[in-house]
Design a protein around this motif. Structure first.
Motif: not given
Ligand SMILES: Nc1ncnc2c1ncn2[C@@H]1O[C@H](COP(=O)(O)OP(=O)(O)OP(=O)(O)O)[C@@H](O)[C@H]1O
Ligand SMILES: [Mg+2]
Lengths: 459, 438, 266
Positions: C54-55, C57, C219
């Motif tokens: 959720g950071c 990436k 990860h």
């Molecule tokens: N389609 C979307 N609509 C609304 N919020 C989103 C959407 N996609 C991601 N977010 C929000 O944006 C933030 C970052 O999400 P992101 O998917 O980029 O994280 P991540 O680093 O890829 O996590 P992970 O390792 O779990 O994949 C999170 O708080 C998530 O809730």
């Protein structure tokens, strides 16, 4: 004494049972409900059920079988001459008796019939009183039984809940009974029809004219009940409908799921729902009043002869009716396509339309095929639009500009207005109904299976 | 292509590639436009449909009247002061009210003398005018002996003329209202005796062969009684079935069969339910033909799947935690369901039920099968009286040859649509008010 | 439009980034998912994005080929360039951008088509092959590069969905390669795979790194350490630290980075 009176008496009895037994349960522990196994009202419910159920069963047996039994008795009691006539003339005699019963001042003169009518009436009165007495007696018996069982240790709630469970099961079985009823009644009447007209003539005959088959000598004459023109007419109109509803419904679904903004969706979806909620009789009126003349004038303008009741008008309007059906089912099919496929295509640099036509629609194809099949089945079974706009001529044609007739139109034509039971004409409606039921059933089962298989792939 | 393309990026800026990309975007826009026009087309059909109905129907609520000076002749009706009430009533009932009309028209058009013309003349007034005059006299006997200007319904052709549905400029041969009648009509208009008024009778009377006398009250009452029967059967049975399937049914063959059954029943054409009703309710059980009772039973079987499916969905939506909580308090499975789950699911169940009822209200075909399609003038008063229903009334009127029935049909459709909109609105309101995110 | 020469001097190419993000902010409605990130991405390098769930990436990754355009609530601010051209410039052509910046997803998502058509899809829509023979060759070389050719060459007509998970993921990589991209984005490409399939994909990435700029979200610290030359550590939408992979894993400058790679949180 009327059936309604019996019913109301039973309800009253159940209420009395509830009140008295509830009181009695309270009295048995002198008001200290904690000593009772169940709450007082459970004793009351139990008593009400005991008083109501047996009586109701008797009542329903009477409602369903009473008149039939009496008719049997009356018929068997008829003098030979009449009953011989009865064998020949189907239920004609019975109808005359019924008429004489319902309307004593009728013009019925035949002394035997009048006598039979009197006998019928007497038996009926006796029967309904017997039902009343039996039902009330069993109700009182139930009350006494419940009263007798009421003591602090009796598990009234459990017993009542057992009854409730049975009621739940019975309710669920009604759906099955309905299906069985449909199949049985269609099959039964169809079999009687096929005793008079051969199945082959019906299924493969090219000539449909049941009205002229009214005369006895024509009933058996081959060809009068050839249903092929009806099948082709139904098919033609359904195809025309799908030619309208298929592209419009599918493209609306594509637009609403893939392009439209949330706001557009919010406006367009209710519009489609309203289109689905308009009663078919309204569509029929629209077809007959507006669309058919429009097509006729249009044909005149371009030199094509279009009948004022044409397959085109009926099929077109039916197509409008089915648009929301196609679009909402296609919508489901399209939304069920995983977003990852769409993303995969977009990430390769595909435009939206390329993604839709190359990836999304092929992936949704089974669901869309299912949607189309369900829509066709809806079109095949639709009645009012074709009754009001397609016409009655059993033309064996593929020309959409001519009038055609459909299975449903003929069922309506055969069964409205003056009709007599047992004539081949009337019975043929049930044979048509059977054909309709079977074809829509096959379409549905097939469509649902496709859709389900397809869902499994993506779940 | 050679292996060197590994290291050669695609030349996106080449004219061919640019042109190709432009073409692809164009195709995308075309496709999008096709989708958009599909939606617009669907909307357009709806607008056309509703627009046409409203355009025709609006006038169906209005009716043309003609003001005539009617002399309530004592000679014909008797003297209410000189005879007892019953005898007077009897005489009024027996009296030939056409003579009052005739006299009034003669006073209005003294030039019309030949018997044939006078018979044509009286036909510009509705056949219902006699009844109207008779009721006036019965209501206020004192009217006898006086002359009053009475607003009488015009015949349907005059009504159509007034509404412009019959074109006075067409050649006489093509026109239902002949020149002679047109002359009378124009004279009445000049004297300001022709008026277009709101037609209350449309809402209060039963069917009639005369468009100006026909109303929808009979059909509305028929529909209402039918729906009551439908509701009384379909609601409890549907909800109990849903409860059983969701909460109690074991996973076995019977349950599977019931489920498949319900789904298939939902897709059976409505006319087949009509055949079932005809064969079973009329054929086997000998219930009366044309009765709302039979119609209601038939529609109940038809709506059952809708209600079951909706009720199951909303029962399923009640979270298991609520069941667990109730069970933790010592409630029996029945009590859990009837005290906790069903009340919470009720808004959803009601929404589904209302939608099912709306479907039943708009349904025509099954009712044709069980004979609710007769010409019935009387307002039905019970479950077994011969009756018809709103959509069937629409069907019957749509079939009538009289031009004036077109607008009556449209007006009846407007009433039916109003009911449907109200029901669906109620369902939406219920859903929104009680929508719960668990 | 882009007007830089496509033949870049190998010496300067090392120094000019293939893609550069400057002060990129991404919002999902009110949710500030990516906060002011600046990052340069080079050709001939694998950059790993690591950080707790959720950071941001994936969000950042999806900005690089504008896949975020498909999310209605998503708003991107800041500046991202490809070969010096702003990719969020209204004049830029998304379709071409995405062809140049390919993407491989976390879950293998082969189209429900034959293996051949899966690969041929991209070249077909972009018109990269004039004849059937060209297309055949693109399919073959792409599958070869993805290390899948020997496994599937006899069944190019069977559906892509019938392959194993690892094969599917390599098929998706081959599919991305087939449109001849310059950058490949990979979002946890191995998270749905078993160790053997993972090893194959990692070997493949290593193989490909000379030809494309590769950005990979992962990860797995070990994976990042094994395959990447540069590593960027994200935390709650911030880019905490960015540098050579060896440095990040052996001598992180930031405490949060150290905590994360030693497994103290995240
Ligand atoms: N389609 C979307 N609509 C609304 N919020 C989103 C959407 N996609 C991601 N977010 C929000 O944006 C933030 C970052 O999400 P992101 O998917 O980029 O994280 P991540 O680093 O890829 O996590 P992970 O390792 O779990 O994949 C999170 O708080 C998530 O809730
Ligand atoms: Mg992610």
């Amino acid at each position: 004494m009327t059936s309604a009176a019996i019913f109301l008496t039973l309800v009253l009895l159940a209420f009395i049972a509830f009140v008295t037994v509830r009181q009695r349960s309270l009295a048995s522990v002198s008001g200290d409900t904690s000593k009772l196994h169940s709450l007082p009202r459970h004793y009351g419910y139990y008593a009400a059920v005991c008083a109501l159920i047996p009586g109701l069963l008797i009542f329903f047996v009477w409602v369903i079988t009473g008149k039939n039994i009496i008719e049997g008795l009356v018929i068997s009691g008829l003098p030979d001459g009449l009953s011989a006539q009865y064998q020949e003339q189907a239920s004609l005699v019975l109808n005359r008796i019924r008429l004489a019963v319902e309307n004593p001042a009728s013009s019925e003169k035949h002394p035997d019939i009048l006598a039979a009518a009197q006998q019928f009436h007497a038996l009926y009165v006796r029967g309904i009183w017997a039902t009343f007495v039996l039902a009330v007696a069993s109700g009182v018996g139930g009350l006494v039984f419940a009263n007798y069982k009421t003591n602090p240790d009796f598990r009234a709630r459990n017993s009542f809940e057992r009854v409730l469970t049975i009621l739940l099961i019975l309710s669920s079985v009604i759906a099955i009974i309905t299906t069985v009823g449909i199949v049985a009644s269609l099959l039964f009447e169809s079999l009687r029809f096929f005793q008079q007209v051969s199945v082959v003539d019906f299924v493969f005959g090219l000539h449909w004219s049941p009205q002229t088959a009214l005369r006895a000598d024509q009933v058996a004459s081959a060809g009068a009940f050839g249903a092929v023109p009806l099948f082709t007419g139904t098919l033609l109109i359904s195809l025309l409908a799908m030619m309208v509803a298929g592209p419009i419904g599918l493209m609306s679904a594509v637009y609403l799921t893939q392009y439209a903004s949330a706001r557009t969706r919010k406006i367009a979806k209710p519009v489609l729902e309203v289109l689905a909620g308009v009663p078919t009789v309204v569509y029929g009126f629209f077809a007959a009043l507006t669309v058919a003349p429009f097509f006729r004038d249009l044909g005149e303008a371009i030199g094509v002869e279009i009948a004022s009741e044409s397959a085109l008008a009926a099929g077109f309007v039916m197509g409008i009716m089915i648009i929301p059906f196609v679009s909402s089912l296609s919508d489901d099919a399209i939304t069920a396509v995983p977003k990852s496929l769409k993303d995969g295509s977009l990430a390769l640099g595909a435009t939206r339309s390329e993604t839709i036509t190359n990836v999304i629609l092929p992936a949704a194809l089974p669901g869309i095929v299912g949607a189309f099949l369900l829509a066709i089945s809806r079109a095949v079974g639709e009645t009012m639009i074709v009754v009001m706009a397609a016409g009655m001529q059993p033309n064996l044609t593929a020309n959409p500009f001519e009038a055609v007739t459909t299975v449903t139109v003929q069922i309506v034509a055969l069964l409205t207005g003056d009709q007599e039971f047992d004539s081949a004409k009337t019975l043929s409606a049930f044979a048509l109904g059977l054909a309709l039921f079977l074809s829509t059933m096959v379409l549905n089962v097939f469509a649902l299976r496709i859709v389900r298989k397809y869902r499994e792939v993506y779940d | 292509m050679s292996n060197t393309r590994d290291f050669e990026p695609t030349d996106w800026k080449s004219p061919e590639m640019q042109a190709r990309t432009r073409k692809r975007y164009r195709r995308d826009r075309t496709f999008r436009a096709m989708g958009f026009s599909a939606v617009i087309l669907a909307g357009l059909f709806l607008v056309l449909l509703i627009g046409r109905i409203f355009q025709d129907g609006a006038m169906g609520f209005m009716q043309t009247s003609i003001d005539l000076d009617v002399t309530f002749s004592e000679e014909l009706l008797g003297d209410p002061r000189a005879m007892d009430a019953e005898a007077f009533e009897e005489q009024v009932r027996q009296a030939n009210m056409s003579r009052l009309l005739d006299a009034a028209l003669t006073a209005q058009f003294p030039e019309v003398t030949s018997r044939r013309d006078r018979r044509a003349l009286i036909r510009i007034i509705s056949g219902g005018a006699r009844e109207q005059l008779r009721n006036m006299v019965l209501e206020t006997p004192a009217i006898v002996g006086t002359t009053k200007t009475v607003r009488l319904l015009a015949a349907d052709d005059i009504d159509q003329l007034r509404k412009g549905k019959i074109d006075a400029n067409e050649p006489e041969a093509n026109r239902k209202v002949k020149d002679q009648e047109l002359g009378w009509y124009n004279k009445l208009v000049e004297e300001d005796r022709v008026s277009l008024n709101f037609h209350t009778r449309f809402f209060t009377s039963g069917d009639s062969r005369d468009p100006e006398l026909a109303g929808i009250w009979g059909a509305t009452v028929g529909s209402a009684i039918t729906l009551v029967v439908t509701l009384l059967i379909a609601f409890p049975v549907g909800v109990l079935t849903a409860i059983y399937l969701e909460e109690f049914a074991p996973q076995n063959r019977l349950t599977d069969i019931i489920e498949i059954n319900i789904n298939n029943l939902a897709a059976v054409p409505s006319i087949v339910f009509g055949l079932l009703g005809l064969a079973v309710f009329l054929g086997v059980m000998h219930l009366p033909r044309s009765a709302p009772l039979v119609g209601g039973l038939t529609l109940a079987l038809m709506t059952l799947p809708t209600i079951i499916i909706a009720a199951r969905a909303s029962i399923k939506a009640v979270p298991p935690s609520i069941r667990d909580a109730a069970r933790g308090l010592g409630a029996s499975p029945m009590q859990v369901v009837f005290h906790h789950v069903v009340p919470l699911a009720m808004p959803g169940i009601l929404t589904g039920t209302i939608i099912g009822m709306a479907q039943a209200l708009g349904e025509t075909a099954p009712l044709l099968m069980i004979g609710m399609v007769a010409f019935i003038v009387d307002i039905p008063g019970g479950f077994t009286d011969a009756a018809t229903a709103l959509p069937v009334q629409i069907f019957l009127w749509a079939d009538s040859p009289e031009r004036a029935f077109v607008e009556k049909t449209s007006a009846a459709i407007m009433v039916l649509l109003t009911f449907l909109i109200a029901m669906n609105g109620l369902a939406i309101w219920l859903r929104q008010k009680f929508e719960r995110q668990w | 439009m882009l007007d830089m020469s496509t033949k870049v001097d190998p010496m300067t190419e090392i120094r000019t980034p293939k893609m550069a993000a400057k002060d990129v902010n991404v919002f999902y409605g009110d949710n500030h998912a990516v906060k002011g990130i600046s990052l340069d991405l080079y050709r001939d390098e694998v950059t790993a994005l690591i950080g707790p769930s959720g950071c941001g990436k994936s969000t950042f990754l999806r900005c690089l080929n504008r896949m975020n355009d498909t999310v209605a609530t998503c708003r991107v601010e800041g500046n991202i360039t490809l070969d010096g051209d702003d990719i969020y410039d209204p004049k830029i052509d998304v379709v071409q951008l995405r062809a140049r910046v390919g993407m491989v997803f976390q879950k293998p998502n082969p189209f429900p088509k034959s293996i051949y058509d899966n690969i041929a899809y991209g070249p077909r829509i972009h018109g990269l092959a004039r004849e059937r023979a060209d297309l055949d060759e693109i399919v073959a070389t792409s599958l070869e590069k993805a290390g899948l050719w020997n496994e599937v060459k006899d069944r190019l007509d069977s559906p892509g969905t019938a392959l194993s998970g690892g094969q599917q993921q390599r098929l998706c990589i081959a599919r991305a390669i087939a449109v001849n991209p310059e950058v490949i984005l990979m979002d946890e490409p191995c998270s749905a795979l078993d160790p053997i399939a993972t090893a194959k994909v990692e070997a493949l990435i290593d193989e490909l790194k000379g030809r494309y700029a590769i950005i990979i979200v992962t990860h797995s610290m070990q994976q990042a350490a094994r395959i990447s030359q540069k590593t960027a550590f994200f935390h709650m939408g911030d880019l905490v630290e960015h540098g050579d992979t060896t440095q990040i894993f052996t001598a992180p400058k930031e405490e949060r980075t150290r905590d994360y790679i030693t497994g103290r949180f995240g």
